[in-house]
Enzyme design. Structure first.
Site, short mmCIF file in Angstrom:
data_model
loop_
_atom_site.label_atom_id
_atom_site.label_comp_id
_atom_site.label_asym_id
_atom_site.label_seq_id
_atom_site.Cartn_x
_atom_site.Cartn_y
_atom_site.Cartn_z
CG ASP A 286 -2.16 0.96 0.89
OD1 ASP A 286 -2.12 1.82 0.15
OD2 ASP A 286 -3.01 0.54 1.78
C1 BGC Z 1 -4.91 3.08 0.31
C2 BGC Z 1 -5.19 2.04 -0.61
C3 BGC Z 1 -5.06 2.75 -2.13
C4 BGC Z 1 -3.79 3.33 -2.27
C5 BGC Z 1 -3.47 4.18 -3.50
C6 BGC Z 1 -3.83 3.97 0.20
O1 BGC Z 1 -3.88 5.21 0.85
O2 BGC Z 1 -4.89 2.53 1.52
O3 BGC Z 1 -6.46 1.38 -0.35
O4 BGC Z 1 -5.44 1.86 -3.11
O5 BGC Z 1 -3.65 4.54 -1.30
O6 BGC Z 1 -4.11 5.27 -3.91
#
Ligand code: BGC
Length: 718
Positions: free
Chosen positions: A258
């Site tokens: 993530d």
């Molecule tokens: C979130 C994810 C997301 C990623 C990319 C993160 O802050 O937890 O779910 O896919 O950002 O935008």
């Protein structure tokens, strides 16, 4: 592979914000934003494999051209984005869609999202979120399918199928990424990014199955979670990412971390510095690093020093290249980058009907005293009151980056269009979402008194749910509560429409209103879909995918809780498993939802009361539509293991089916059950069913129905 330099290899393991075609000016606040020209320079140098959260076919094509024609090896880029519940056309939040109890609907909306996303220059979505959310304070429950494991599995799998379609190389196939691996929804106190301290059995029985189901449905990538699990951050958890995922499950796809999850190992106090964080994340099994740049900056030296095994690096790079190949990018790097296809909006128009159907199938009718619903299209004075009545800023819910807002149809527009006499509708905000309006309550009460029925449109602002949106109290904002109390006290029957990204604790006038509908965030077609339900054009068929508690302080509150040694006993107030202020019963239980007709259940019948070890049992129930209109009922199969080597849940959903039943008609609904559905992780971590007595319900909710018993016989017993 043989021709790649070390720099080019680690380049493939990097995923960076697409500043060349960003969806918003400041998409990556935590990390120094790279400019468009910097991003393209990295592409040209072969130092990036994936760009994310950019949009647009023409600009994407230009970046791809640079990768293919101007970088040394011409390896095409992957374009990823968070397309969670719709791209241009917005479907209900996944939690709302979970309420439909129709995984096939989720497959279709995911397919539609994929068609629109690939037209806009994307190959890959960071979805579905399959986190099981049992604490409603946590804001990201909105992105998943609720509190139940089975729902999490079937909806996750359906969305994977929908996004990816039948052929990954097709122009409109969108790669799926189940997330957040794992147990992200288990955050202590529902506080996003907090620790997850759970038993290994709960991890396996509750949080992991949806990932497994998604992999079985064809998912080729997973996203690791931010949280730690029992002290080890998921994104550097070798047991999770390697021993379990690769060795035990045989997953040969790719794991992306993530957003800056590797960097956060330092803040966790798990890694000493950037180099250490890189080492820990990579060696644990995290293939791609998102946004931190740590892999790019530190992996080459770690490999040179022999700290990171070159073969492991190559294996991760190969996974990325294989993925690109499976999408057909080496044959056609310009797939899903066709500006003509993007300019054509016909698919979006076609998807609006689906958005409307998905939205009305997600509305749960919680209460309908005196059959105040459905409303009449003429001959009834309706006062539409509340801050959500004319709202256009809280239609979509969390995680909509690319929605076509001009096309959204709000509530008042939808209602007006459904009325034969548009003058029968008066509209009054009554309060703001969070602040009282001067004179607002008086005006609302006057409007209510002058009407035959009130439609009271309330809810959480959409920014109350989604990432980092944790609440201490899952109630409506006080200004709206005061409005509801006053309007309900006016004496005119009130229909409350709730907009929300979690279960709410309903109080006072809201709880006591004649009718209540849980409407989540319904997306583009909020107005028409709600009107369909309000006026009976669609007979509501959704059921709660989570429990509505009586009070906020009961969280985490979920129906499948393990049995207590001192169960609540009616009338006994001391030394029991009970709260002081209220009973343990849900205000509205998991699985609950009303229809404009009524259904009567016969007694469940079993093909045998002795289920052999390798056998199958059929459970059947006759369900009769006892009302005067056609309706759809969700028949739910629950079981309870009476005695086991670990304390078992009071009930667990094992299957369900939505059936359409005409007025006066009786339908036989049958389910097959075998021992695999009775298995759980035991004290020695064995996953197996245990012989013995079980209760089984075929019922309209998690608290309804009479149980019948059967026995699971041991191996070899006939
Ligand atoms: C979130 C994810 C997301 C990623 C990319 C993160 O802050 O937890 O779910 O896919 O950002 O935008």
């Amino acid at each position: 592979m043989a021709r790649m330099t070390m720099e080019e290899k680690v380049g493939q393991l990097g995923c960076f914000a697409d500043m060349h075609r960003p969806f918003a000016a400041d998409v990556n606040p935590e990390v120094a934003a790279q400019s468009a020209s910097e991003v393209l320079a990295e592409v040209r140098a072969g130092r990036v494999g994936t760009l994310f959260n950019g949009v647009g076919a023409a600009l994407g094509r230009e970046a791809q051209r640079i990768a293919v024609e101007e970088s040394r090896l011409g390896i095409p880029l992957l374009f990823a984005a968070d397309v969670i519940h719709g791209m241009r056309t917005v479907f209900p939040i996944p939690l709302g869609e979970g309420a439909s109890f129709e995984p096939e609907l989720a497959r279709r909306t995911a397919r539609a999202a994929a068609i629109e996303a690939t037209a806009a220059g994307l190959h890959w979505t960071f979805a579905p979120a399959v986190d099981i959310a049992r604490d409603q304070r946590w804001g990201r429950g909105a992105e998943g399918s609720g509190e139940d494991v089975l729902l999490g599995c079937v909806f996750g799998a359906a969305r994977v199928r929908g996004f990816q379609g039948d052929d990954l190389r097709a122009e409109d196939a969108l790669l799926a990424t189940p997330k957040h691996f794992a147990a992200y929804g288990g955050a202590a106190a529902g506080l996003d990014y907090s620790q997850v301290d759970i038993s290994a059995q709960t991890l396996r029985d509750v949080h992991l199955p949806p990932f497994r189901a998604c992999i079985e449905a064809g998912a080729l990538t997973l996203m690791s979670a931010f949280n730690d699990i029992n002290g080890i951050p998921a994104s550097a958890n070798r047991w999770l990412l390697t021993d379990l995922l690769r060795t035990e499950w045989g997953f040969d796809g790719l794991v992306i971390g993530d957003y800056t999850a590797d960097m956060e190992l330092i803040a966790h106090g798990y890694a000493e510095d950037e180099r250490d964080a890189t080492r820990l994340a990579f060696t644990a099994g995290l293939d791609i690093s998102m946004q931190s740049g740590f892999y790019r900056d530190h992996l080459p030296a770690l490999v040179a020093a022999g700290v990171v095994d070159r073969a492991q690096l190559d294996a991760s790079v190969r996974r990325v290249l294989e993925l690109k190949d499976r999408l057909g990018l080496f044959d056609n790097p310009y797939r899903s980058l066709d500006p003509q296809r993007e300019a054509d909006t016909s698919h979006r128009e076609a998807h609006e009907a689906l958005a409307r159907d998905a939205a009305r199938r997600s509305i749960v009718l919680l209460k309908n005293d005196g059959d105040v619903l459905p409303l009449r299209r003429a001959g009834q004075r309706i006062a539409l009151i509340g801050p959500m009545a004319e709202d256009r800023d809280n239609l979509e819910g969390c995680w909509v980056l690319f929605g076509e807002r001009e096309r959204y149809v709000d509530l008042v527009t939808g209602l007006r269009a459904a009325l034969e006499d548009a003058d029968a509708l008066t509209v009054c905000a009554g309060s703001g979402l969070e602040e009282a309006l001067p004179g607002g309550i008086d005006a609302a009460v006057a409007a209510a008194r002058a009407a035959d029925v009130v439609v009271l449109a309330l809810g959480e602002p959409q920014r109350y749910s989604g990432e980092a949106q944790s609440r201490v109290s899952i109630t409506l904002p006080p200004a709206q509560q005061a409005l509801a109390d006053a309007v309900v006290a006016s004496g005119t029957p009130v229909v409350v429409l709730l907009r929300h990204g979690r279960a709410l604790a309903l109080e006072g006038g809201v709880r006591d209103a004649a009718a209540i509908a849980a409407c989540w965030f319904l997306g583009s077609q909020t107005g028409p879909a709600t009107a369909d339900v309000l006026f009976g054009g669609y007979n509501p068929s959704a059921r709660l995918p989570l429990s509505f508690p009586q009070h906020s302080g009961q969280q985490p509150y979920f129906y499948a809780h393990p049995r207590s040694g001192r169960p609540e006993l009616p009338g006994v107030t001391e030394f029991k498993n009970r709260w002081r202020e209220c009973t343990n019963a849900a205000l509205y239980p998991f699985g609950h939802g009303l229809s404009y007709t009524t259904f009567d259940y016969g007694a469940p019948r079993l093909s045998t009361s002795r289920l052999t070890w390798d056998g199958t049992l059929t459970a059947t129930v006759a369900v009769t539509n006892t009302g005067s209109v056609a309706g759809e009922e969700v028949v739910q199969l629950y079981v309870h293991d009476r005695v086991a080597s670990r304390v078992r849940p009071v009930r667990e959903l094992k299957d369900f089916r939505k059936v359409a039943i005409g007025p006066g008609e009786t339908v036989e609904v049958g389910f097959e059950l075998d021992r695999r559905q009775l298995a759980f992780t035991g004290p020695e971590m064995q996953s197996e069913a245990e012989p013995g007595a079980f209760d089984l319900w075929l019922a309209p909710s998690s608290v309804a129905g009479e149980a019948v018993q059967f026995e699971l016989l041991g191996p070899g017993v006939e």
